[in-house]
Design an enzyme around this catalytic site. Structure first.
Site, mmCIF file in Angstrom:
data_model
loop_
_atom_site.group_PDB
_atom_site.id
_atom_site.type_symbol
_atom_site.label_atom_id
_atom_site.label_comp_id
_atom_site.label_asym_id
_atom_site.label_seq_id
_atom_site.Cartn_x
_atom_site.Cartn_y
_atom_site.Cartn_z
ATOM 1 N N ARG A 177 0.822 -1.224 0.000
ATOM 2 C CA ARG A 177 0.000 0.000 0.000
ATOM 3 C C ARG A 177 0.852 1.269 0.000
ATOM 4 N NH1 ARG A 177 -2.424 -3.469 -1.550
ATOM 5 N NH2 ARG A 177 -4.344 -4.414 -0.783
ATOM 6 N N SER A 227 -12.028 -0.620 2.122
ATOM 7 C CA SER A 227 -11.388 -1.157 3.319
ATOM 8 C C SER A 227 -10.725 -0.017 4.085
ATOM 9 C CB SER A 227 -10.347 -2.206 2.916
ATOM 10 O OG SER A 227 -9.780 -2.787 4.044
ATOM 11 N N GLU A 297 -6.028 2.794 6.022
ATOM 12 C CA GLU A 297 -5.690 2.696 4.607
ATOM 13 C C GLU A 297 -6.342 3.868 3.865
ATOM 14 O OE1 GLU A 297 -6.914 -0.479 1.198
ATOM 15 O OE2 GLU A 297 -5.716 -1.248 2.841
#
Length: 304
Positions: A177, A227, A297
């Site tokens: 990420r 998410s 995130e």
């Protein structure tokens, strides 16, 4: 910072073909349907126009924010100062041999479908990722065993000072990420993916399977920012949240999904403040119960 009205006049004079909006509600441009207004909202369609805006902002020390589809972002209710640039018109997709070229504002889902149409394999994992190509590159997006780092070969970017660069594989610095695009705040203009010829029936079957898994497990019936938390080492965020008894917990109109604990959904006209308070509550509860820090995130941006 200069007066907003003067910035608007300057930019409209320099770029008469670019659409500039003042006090644009950013809730219109996020998946969760929340967020305050932008001072200036710019919608360029050419790299030269984008470069002029970036250079102007740098020269006059005007805050600059880039927005794709707004799928993985929470914009605070106070909105965003300075200039917000939408890359929605950078959405072209073309295929040549085993390569796909696409603008950063193109939907990564549309790119995966273009790959299928050309019998190319390698982007099946992206068939359910709701964001743009630019967002996918920044985050090194991945799902169902695949990720962007495996297929990206080139990308054109603009630096925060307004310089145009072309990056290759050895410059992406991909991690979980994360990427050079995020670390250096590059503005992504386009991307080139290298895929392989495949069996269209097998490619479609894999995409159908991934779509089924996504639709059966994720709360797609409500607006959400995807998410919310990164996967913590040796744990799964969703399971920690579920085991903390947090599913169904609601603050204002935001709720921890009863379908998938890793999602927070907008069930009743939530504000960004509702979302942020609920995120903090989830983080504190999981930390108190399991001693695990949940890192977001989703990106939280805008005026405090």
């Amino acid at each position: 910072m200069m007066e907003i009205v003067n910035i608007m006049k300057d930019l409209q004079k320099k770029l008469p073909h670019v659409e500039f909006l003042q006090s644009e509600p950013l809730s219109r441009h996020t998946f969760i349907k929340t967020g305050g207004n932008s001072d200036i909202f710019a919608i360029p369609s050419e790299i030269e126009e984008l470069q002029v805006i970036v250079q102007y902002a740098a020269q006059h020390e005007i805050p600059l924010t880039i927005l794709g589809k707004g799928t993985n972002v929470i914009i605070r209710d106070s909105g965003i100062r300075g200039i917000v640039i939408s890359l929605e018109k950078f959405n072209k997709i073309s295929v040549k041999d085993e390569e796909i070229y696409c603008g950063s504002g193109a939907s990564i889902i549309d790119v995966s479908r273009a790959a299928l149409d050309s019998q190319l394999s390698g982007l099946e994992f992206a068939c359910g990722i709701p964001g743009t190509v630019g967002g996918a590159l920044i985050m090194n997006a991945g799902a169902y065993g695949g990720e962007i780092s495996e297929v990206l070969t080139h990308s054109t970017v603009i630096t925060p000072s307004g310089e145009i660069l072309t990056l290759g594989r050895d410059q992406f610095d991909f991690a979980y990420r994360n990427s050079v695009f995020a670390k250096k705040k590059y503005i992504i203009v386009d991307a080139k993916f290298k895929l392989v010829k495949g069996n269209p029936t097998a490619i479609k079957a894999k995409m159908d399977e991934n779509t089924f898994l996504r639709e059966s497990k994720q709360p797609l019936e409500y607006p959400s920012c995807g998410s919310v938390f990164k996967r913590p080492p040796n744990h799964y965020a969703g399971k920690l949240i579920q085991d903390s008894g947090l599913q169904g917990t609601r603050i204002g109109g935001a709720e921890v999904s009863t379908k998938h604990a890793g999602f927070i959904v907008n069930v009743d006209h939530a504000t960004s403040s509702d979302y942020i308070q609920l995120i903090r509550h989830v983080q504190k509860t999981v930390k108190d119960k399991f001693g695990v820090d949940l890192e977001t995130e989703v990106k939280i941006i805008g005026d405090e």
